[in-house]
Scaffold this motif. Structure first.
Motif, PDB file in Angstrom:
ATOM      1  N   ILE A 101       0.866  -1.194   0.000  1.00  0.00           N
ATOM      2  CA  ILE A 101       0.000   0.000   0.000  1.00  0.00           C
ATOM      3  C   ILE A 101       0.892   1.231   0.000  1.00  0.00           C
ATOM      4  CG2 ILE A 101      -1.761   1.283   1.307  1.00  0.00           C
ATOM      5  CD1 ILE A 101      -2.528  -1.501   2.565  1.00  0.00           C
ATOM      6  N   GLY A 102       0.677   2.113  -0.953  1.00  0.00           N
ATOM      7  CA  GLY A 102       1.505   3.327  -1.035  1.00  0.00           C
ATOM      8  C   GLY A 102       2.935   2.981  -1.422  1.00  0.00           C
ATOM      9  N   ARG A 185     -11.493   3.327  -5.392  1.00  0.00           N
ATOM     10  CA  ARG A 185     -10.709   2.165  -4.974  1.00  0.00           C
ATOM     11  C   ARG A 185     -11.612   0.958  -4.829  1.00  0.00           C
ATOM     12  NH1 ARG A 185      -5.836   2.706  -1.427  1.00  0.00           N
ATOM     13  NH2 ARG A 185      -5.127   0.609  -1.747  1.00  0.00           N
ATOM     14  N   HIS A 213      -5.374   4.542   9.389  1.00  0.00           N
ATOM     15  CA  HIS A 213      -5.032   5.784   8.691  1.00  0.00           C
ATOM     16  C   HIS A 213      -6.225   6.724   8.674  1.00  0.00           C
ATOM     17  CE1 HIS A 213      -7.192   3.463   5.646  1.00  0.00           C
ATOM     18  NE2 HIS A 213      -7.420   4.600   4.993  1.00  0.00           N
ATOM     19  N   ASP A 215      -8.179   9.413   5.888  1.00  0.00           N
ATOM     20  CA  ASP A 215      -8.216   9.671   4.449  1.00  0.00           C
ATOM     21  C   ASP A 215      -7.840  11.135   4.197  1.00  0.00           C
ATOM     22  OD1 ASP A 215      -9.013   7.084   4.002  1.00  0.00           O
ATOM     23  OD2 ASP A 215     -11.150   7.561   3.846  1.00  0.00           O
ATOM     24  N   PRO A 216      -7.066  11.384   3.149  1.00  0.00           N
ATOM     25  CA  PRO A 216      -6.643  12.763   2.898  1.00  0.00           C
ATOM     26  C   PRO A 216      -7.745  13.685   2.354  1.00  0.00           C
ATOM     27  CG  PRO A 216      -5.160  11.178   1.843  1.00  0.00           C
ATOM     28  CD  PRO A 216      -6.367  10.424   2.284  1.00  0.00           C
ATOM     29  N   GLN A 217      -8.747  13.119   1.670  1.00  0.00           N
ATOM     30  CA  GLN A 217      -9.679  13.935   0.881  1.00  0.00           C
ATOM     31  C   GLN A 217     -10.730  14.677   1.735  1.00  0.00           C
ATOM     32  OE1 GLN A 217      -8.679  10.810   0.242  1.00  0.00           O
ATOM     33  NE2 GLN A 217      -7.800  10.809  -1.796  1.00  0.00           N
ATOM     34  N   PHE A 286     -13.260   8.401  -3.056  1.00  0.00           N
ATOM     35  CA  PHE A 286     -12.609   9.428  -2.241  1.00  0.00           C
ATOM     36  C   PHE A 286     -12.815  10.775  -2.927  1.00  0.00           C
ATOM     37  CE2 PHE A 286     -10.310   5.461  -1.604  1.00  0.00           C
ATOM     38  CZ  PHE A 286     -10.257   5.370  -0.225  1.00  0.00           C
ATOM     39  N   ALA A 321       1.626  13.867   1.407  1.00  0.00           N
ATOM     40  CA  ALA A 321       0.975  12.625   1.868  1.00  0.00           C
ATOM     41  C   ALA A 321       1.660  11.395   1.275  1.00  0.00           C
ATOM     42  CB  ALA A 321      -0.498  12.624   1.499  1.00  0.00           C
ATOM     43  N   TYR A 322       2.043  11.470   0.012  1.00  0.00           N
ATOM     44  CA  TYR A 322       2.648  10.304  -0.621  1.00  0.00           C
ATOM     45  C   TYR A 322       4.058  10.018  -0.110  1.00  0.00           C
ATOM     46  CZ  TYR A 322      -1.286   8.872  -3.322  1.00  0.00           C
ATOM     47  OH  TYR A 322      -2.517   8.367  -3.654  1.00  0.00           O
ATOM     48  N   THR A 324       4.529   9.905   3.141  1.00  0.00           N
ATOM     49  CA  THR A 324       4.309   9.418   4.513  1.00  0.00           C
ATOM     50  C   THR A 324       4.011   7.921   4.530  1.00  0.00           C
ATOM     51  OG1 THR A 324       1.928   9.859   4.394  1.00  0.00           O
ATOM     52  CG2 THR A 324       3.318  11.628   5.271  1.00  0.00           C
ATOM     53  N   LEU A 326       1.351   5.011   5.977  1.00  0.00           N
ATOM     54  CA  LEU A 326      -0.108   5.006   6.084  1.00  0.00           C
ATOM     55  C   LEU A 326      -0.622   5.565   7.421  1.00  0.00           C
ATOM     56  CD1 LEU A 326      -2.517   4.065   4.395  1.00  0.00           C
ATOM     57  CD2 LEU A 326      -2.267   1.799   5.418  1.00  0.00           C
ATOM     58  N   ARG A 330      -0.837  13.194   8.856  1.00  0.00           N
ATOM     59  CA  ARG A 330      -0.407  13.983   7.706  1.00  0.00           C
ATOM     60  C   ARG A 330      -0.707  15.469   7.864  1.00  0.00           C
ATOM     61  NH1 ARG A 330      -0.680   8.966   5.721  1.00  0.00           N
ATOM     62  NH2 ARG A 330      -2.884   8.650   6.084  1.00  0.00           N
TER      63      ARG A 330
HETATM   64  C1  GA4 Z   1      -5.470   6.501   2.032  1.00  0.00           C
HETATM   65  C2  GA4 Z   1      -6.838   6.715   1.375  1.00  0.00           C
HETATM   66  C3  GA4 Z   1      -6.915   6.147  -0.058  1.00  0.00           C
HETATM   67  O1  GA4 Z   1      -7.032   4.723  -0.005  1.00  0.00           O
HETATM   68  C4  GA4 Z   1      -5.663   6.527  -0.887  1.00  0.00           C
HETATM   69  C5  GA4 Z   1      -4.456   5.923  -0.183  1.00  0.00           C
HETATM   70  C6  GA4 Z   1      -3.083   6.077  -0.848  1.00  0.00           C
HETATM   71  C7  GA4 Z   1      -2.717   4.840  -1.691  1.00  0.00           C
HETATM   72  O2  GA4 Z   1      -3.135   3.733  -1.387  1.00  0.00           O
HETATM   73  O3  GA4 Z   1      -1.967   5.045  -2.657  1.00  0.00           O
HETATM   74  C8  GA4 Z   1      -2.084   6.337   0.313  1.00  0.00           C
HETATM   75  C9  GA4 Z   1      -2.965   6.667   1.572  1.00  0.00           C
HETATM   76  C10 GA4 Z   1      -4.366   6.844   1.023  1.00  0.00           C
HETATM   77  C11 GA4 Z   1      -2.466   7.920   2.325  1.00  0.00           C
HETATM   78  C12 GA4 Z   1      -0.918   8.031   2.455  1.00  0.00           C
HETATM   79  C13 GA4 Z   1      -0.184   7.421   1.247  1.00  0.00           C
HETATM   80  C14 GA4 Z   1      -1.115   7.471   0.037  1.00  0.00           C
HETATM   81  C15 GA4 Z   1      -1.105   5.220   0.647  1.00  0.00           C
HETATM   82  C16 GA4 Z   1      -0.064   5.934   1.450  1.00  0.00           C
HETATM   83  C17 GA4 Z   1       0.768   5.341   2.284  1.00  0.00           C
HETATM   84  C18 GA4 Z   1      -5.831   6.127  -2.355  1.00  0.00           C
HETATM   85  C19 GA4 Z   1      -5.360   7.979  -0.697  1.00  0.00           C
HETATM   86  O4  GA4 Z   1      -5.743   8.915  -1.379  1.00  0.00           O
HETATM   87  O5  GA4 Z   1      -4.560   8.161   0.424  1.00  0.00           O
END
Ligand code: GA4
Length: 337
Positions: A101-102, A185, A213, A215-217, A286, A321-322, A324, A326, A330
């Motif tokens: 993830i990420g 997603r 985590h 969510d950033p949005q 999101f 955010a990218y 960091t 999970l 942030r």
């Molecule tokens: C968390 C919410 C969404 O699933 C996502 C995730 C993103 C990813 O999976 O690429 C991130 C995560 C999310 C936040 C921090 C970063 C980016 C993985 C990660 C470690 C699609 C999003 O927008 O942010």
């Protein structure tokens, strides 16, 4: 003779486990259920966002047929052999992901498909995996996203009304904008093999499907099948399990909405635990603002409270955010000290 053990693969050693959480079986007392067709919906939404940053929505207006069509397409996709699914990866910025993830070492007991917008379907990335079903997948995904976006706008407008913000579309306009940077997603949490779960059960721990985590949005709109796994973290830091409900949607407040409301609404920390028996499928939309959008507390939230956050663009936030992990906080990079 010295016998060297084979070192575990990164995947074998980096999954995480959790323990100590409460399970609730009925929705009240703790989590709000908002019937969008009722006049008290806007008041309940505001209360839920302040207290939990999370609520469940009924009478949401998204046709069941639209949901089922996408769900069955998603199930078909996840049933394909791994090497075929992997042709649609890696998931940056869109595509298939498995366990990772990420970009910074997070893993979970999950596989997923990330989609950013309709142009994803024009690239050559998805076609080897989907073959002749790609057009149908595109069409059911687009119908689903339209219907869910409509519901998202309705919720955001009710929210603005409930908060007595003059501009009813203060939040929803970000989602309606053609440049809105939303992400979609599809997650599949396969049943977790007994060797892994057996170990967990002895210790009273549970394997993590998708780590904790926020969510950033602005908001996230989640629909899942009837398999449990989702948990949210309450203000007192206890974790509670959210009973699944395939006929409803769940709404998470994201970091951007916490900022726009100057901390009045809380961005909810949540996670998904792996299940030993059943597959969990979830689809999450999101709702993000356009990349150039300036995110800052709206004027009505800084009348009698100083702004807690510095202004930033959604692009700046996303970039940070990218970088960091999970579970990281942030928003701390954007707080005023
Ligand atoms: C968390 C919410 C969404 O699933 C996502 C995730 C993103 C990813 O999976 O690429 C991130 C995560 C999310 C936040 C921090 C970063 C980016 C993985 C990660 C470690 C699609 C999003 O927008 O942010």
């Amino acid at each position: 003779m010295v016998v060297l053990c084979k070192p575990p693969t990164p995947e074998q050693c980096s999954f995480s486990y959790v323990k100590n959480f409460k399970t609730i079986t009925t929705f009240p007392p703790q989590i709000c259920v908002v019937d969008l067709s009722k006049p008290d919906a806007k008041t309940l939404i505001v209360k839920a966002c302040e207290e939990f940053g999370f609520f469940k929505v009924t009478n949401h207006g998204v046709p069941m047929d639209t949901i089922s069509k996408l769900e069955s397409q998603a199930i078909n996709f996840f049933s394909l052999p791994l090497d075929q699914k992997q042709k649609a990866g890696p998931p940056n910025p869109f595509g298939y992901g498995n366990k990772k993830i990420g970009l910074n070492g997070d893993v979970g007991w999950v596989e997923y498909l990330l989609l950013t917008n309709d142009h994803d379907f024009n690239s050559t990335k998805l076609s080897p995996a989907f073959g002749h079903t790609l057009d149908n997948f595109r069409s059911v995904t687009s119908d689903y996203m339209c219907a869910v976006r409509r519901m998202g706008c309705e919720i955001l407008e009710m929210m603005a009304e409930g908060l007595n913000i003059e501009q009813k579309n203060a939040f929803s306009k970000l989602l309606m904008d053609k440049e809105s940077d939303s992400v979609f997603r599809l997650n599949h949490y396969p049943p977790c093999p007994s060797e892994l779960l057996g170990l967990n059960n002895k210790k009273g721990e549970n394997m993590v499907g998708f780590g904790e985590h926020t969510d950033p949005q602005i908001i996230s709109l989640l629909r899942s099948n009837n398999t449990s796994g989702l948990q949210i973290c309450l203000k007192d830091k206890t974790w509670i399990s959210v009973p699944p409900d395939q006929n409803s949607f769940f709404v998470n407040v994201g970091d951007s909405l916490q900022v726009m409301t100057n901390g009045r609404f809380r961005s909810v920390r949540h996670r998904v635990l792996a299940n030993g028996f059943k597959s969990r499928f979830s689809m999450i939309y999101f709702c993000g603002p356009p990349l150039s959008e300036k995110i800052a507390p709206l004027p009505s939230f800084t009348k009698d409270k100083e702004s807690l956050y510095k202004e930033f663009t959604w692009f700046e936030y996303k970039k940070s955010a990218y970088a960091t992990r999970l579970a990281d906080d942030r928003l701390c990079h954007f707080e005023r000290i």
